[in-house]
Design a protein around this motif. Structure first.
Motif, PDB file in Angstrom:
ATOM      1  N   UNK A 114       0.796  -1.233   0.000  1.00  0.00           N
ATOM      2  CA  UNK A 114       0.000   0.000   0.000  1.00  0.00           C
ATOM      3  C   UNK A 114       0.825   1.278   0.000  1.00  0.00           C
ATOM      4  N   UNK A 115       1.890   1.313   0.774  1.00  0.00           N
ATOM      5  CA  UNK A 115       2.605   2.569   0.978  1.00  0.00           C
ATOM      6  C   UNK A 115       3.144   3.180  -0.320  1.00  0.00           C
ATOM      7  N   UNK A 116       3.816   2.434  -1.212  1.00  0.00           N
ATOM      8  CA  UNK A 116       4.347   3.087  -2.431  1.00  0.00           C
ATOM      9  C   UNK A 116       3.289   3.811  -3.267  1.00  0.00           C
ATOM     10  N   UNK A 117       2.149   3.190  -3.631  1.00  0.00           N
ATOM     11  CA  UNK A 117       1.174   3.936  -4.429  1.00  0.00           C
ATOM     12  C   UNK A 117       0.492   5.056  -3.659  1.00  0.00           C
ATOM     13  N   UNK A 118       0.299   4.886  -2.360  1.00  0.00           N
ATOM     14  CA  UNK A 118      -0.304   5.956  -1.572  1.00  0.00           C
ATOM     15  C   UNK A 118       0.646   7.143  -1.446  1.00  0.00           C
ATOM     16  N   UNK A 119       1.928   6.870  -1.306  1.00  0.00           N
ATOM     17  CA  UNK A 119       2.913   7.952  -1.243  1.00  0.00           C
ATOM     18  C   UNK A 119       2.957   8.712  -2.566  1.00  0.00           C
ATOM     19  N   UNK A 120       2.857   7.979  -3.679  1.00  0.00           N
ATOM     20  CA  UNK A 120       2.838   8.629  -4.989  1.00  0.00           C
ATOM     21  C   UNK A 120       1.604   9.509  -5.135  1.00  0.00           C
ATOM     22  N   UNK A 121       0.465   9.024  -4.650  1.00  0.00           N
ATOM     23  CA  UNK A 121      -0.764   9.821  -4.697  1.00  0.00           C
ATOM     24  C   UNK A 121      -0.614  11.083  -3.857  1.00  0.00           C
ATOM     25  N   UNK A 122      -0.038  10.963  -2.690  1.00  0.00           N
ATOM     26  CA  UNK A 122       0.111  12.127  -1.817  1.00  0.00           C
ATOM     27  C   UNK A 122       1.089  13.149  -2.391  1.00  0.00           C
ATOM     28  N   UNK A 123       2.091  12.674  -3.129  1.00  0.00           N
ATOM     29  CA  UNK A 123       2.995  13.624  -3.796  1.00  0.00           C
ATOM     30  C   UNK A 123       2.237  14.447  -4.838  1.00  0.00           C
ATOM     31  N   UNK A 124       1.283  13.814  -5.502  1.00  0.00           N
ATOM     32  CA  UNK A 124       0.477  14.536  -6.493  1.00  0.00           C
ATOM     33  C   UNK A 124      -0.580  15.414  -5.839  1.00  0.00           C
ATOM     34  N   UNK A 125      -1.016  15.004  -4.664  1.00  0.00           N
ATOM     35  CA  UNK A 125      -2.093  15.709  -3.955  1.00  0.00           C
ATOM     36  C   UNK A 125      -1.595  16.122  -2.569  1.00  0.00           C
ATOM     37  N   UNK A 126      -0.844  17.196  -2.484  1.00  0.00           N
ATOM     38  CA  UNK A 126      -0.204  17.562  -1.209  1.00  0.00           C
ATOM     39  C   UNK A 126      -1.183  17.930  -0.096  1.00  0.00           C
ATOM     40  N   UNK A 127      -2.432  18.230  -0.424  1.00  0.00           N
ATOM     41  CA  UNK A 127      -3.403  18.563   0.607  1.00  0.00           C
ATOM     42  C   UNK A 127      -4.098  17.321   1.187  1.00  0.00           C
TER      43      UNK A 127
END
Length: 299
Positions: A114-127
């Motif tokens: 889970x962590x790698x794709x969620x981290x990538x999503x959060x980089x795109x969506x900083x809020x």
């Protein structure tokens, strides 16, 4: 007689939407950055204006009433409008995902998938803010404060979206040093002479995991834990043979045991309540989880 809807009821609509998704006033208060009494007051003001209850207390949290179901699309429209205004203020071209998404998932799935794709999503969506509770347990029909719940085995649940995330296998592993000292099993029956590192029997609530251990007719107890990573550490320390998820094994010191004879298939599934699935941030996180791929075990 219902009161006329006023501009100040916008806060009540957003608060109602948050409680509907999280199921608890306290969880909604945390997400909105206010206290419990503010959430209660906003909901009460909104219900007075609408002339009826939008939420009703259930056995496991607050449930949406018929009036609340009719009001939900309007609350979501208000949420989208606020997001659009925020984007204009930020100078962005499209609304950004924001808020807190709460996920409950087993520890091995969380760390390895889970962590790698969620981290990538959060980089795109900083809020976007993510909170993950690691737990391996049965699905709850309604789990307050959780937007996405990841479980092992196909769930049976009402009023929820379910999605299969990935398959994996439970296999047997040990260190070469342990096998040299204790002997290498040649059949499943030989495991009766070995310690097995796995979940605590009395705490094992997941049918798929219980079925895995039941396929071994006899064994001695090694180090038991509620954490997969404790099973791996115990096996690396030479305390016995580990019954471990294959995708979590990336240490060359662990070698397969009875690779041709024993393998138990299992799968991870995501469950999202209908009202939570309407949240764009939750849907984005669910898509990220579905895109996650298990790491390959080291031969």
């Amino acid at each position: 007689m219902p009161s006329r809807i006023q501009p100040n009821h916008l806060e009540g609509m957003i608060t109602f939407l948050t409680v509907a998704r999280l199921g608890r006033y306290t969880a909604a208060a945390h997400a909105l950055g206010v206290n419990h009494s503010t959430v209660s007051r906003r909901i009460a003001d909104l219900e007075k204006a609408l002339g009826g209850k939008v939420l009703a207390r259930g056995a496991d949290g607050w449930e949406i009433t018929d009036l609340g179901t009719r009001a939900l699309p309007e609350a979501e429209r208000a949420e989208r409008a606020l997001a659009g205004l925020s984007s204009l203020a930020d100078g962005t071209t499209s609304p950004q995902l924001r808020g807190i998404v709460n996920i409950a998932a087993p520890d091995a799935f969380t760390s390895c998938i889970a962590i790698p794709p969620l981290a990538a999503l959060q980089r795109r969506e900083p809020r976007l803010r993510l909170e993950i509770l690691t737990a391996t347990q049965q699905l709850r029909q309604r789990r307050a404060g959780i937007d996405i719940e990841v479980v092992i085995g196909e769930p049976v649940v009402n009023r929820a979206v379910t999605r299969k995330l990935t398959d994996y296998h439970l296999r047997l592993y040990a260190t070469r040093e342990y096998l040299d000292a204790a002997g290498t099993p040649t059949c499943v029956e030989d495991l009766a002479q070995h310690r097995l590192n796995y979940y605590i029997e009395t705490a094992l609530q997941v049918d798929e995991l219980d079925l895995g251990i039941r396929r071994i007719p006899d064994y001695r107890y090694g180090i038991s834990s509620t954490s997969v990573f404790a099973h791996i550490s115990a096996t690396l320390a030479g305390s016995g043979i580990g019954l471990l998820p294959d995708f979590a094994i990336d240490d060359p010191r662990l070698v397969p045991v009875l690779a041709e004879e024993f393998s138990h298939a299992a799968s991870y599934w995501a469950v999202v309540r209908d009202e939570n699935y309407r949240n764009p941030a939750v849907r984005a996180c669910l898509a990220a989880l579905a895109a996650g791929k298990p790491s390959q075990p080291t031969p």
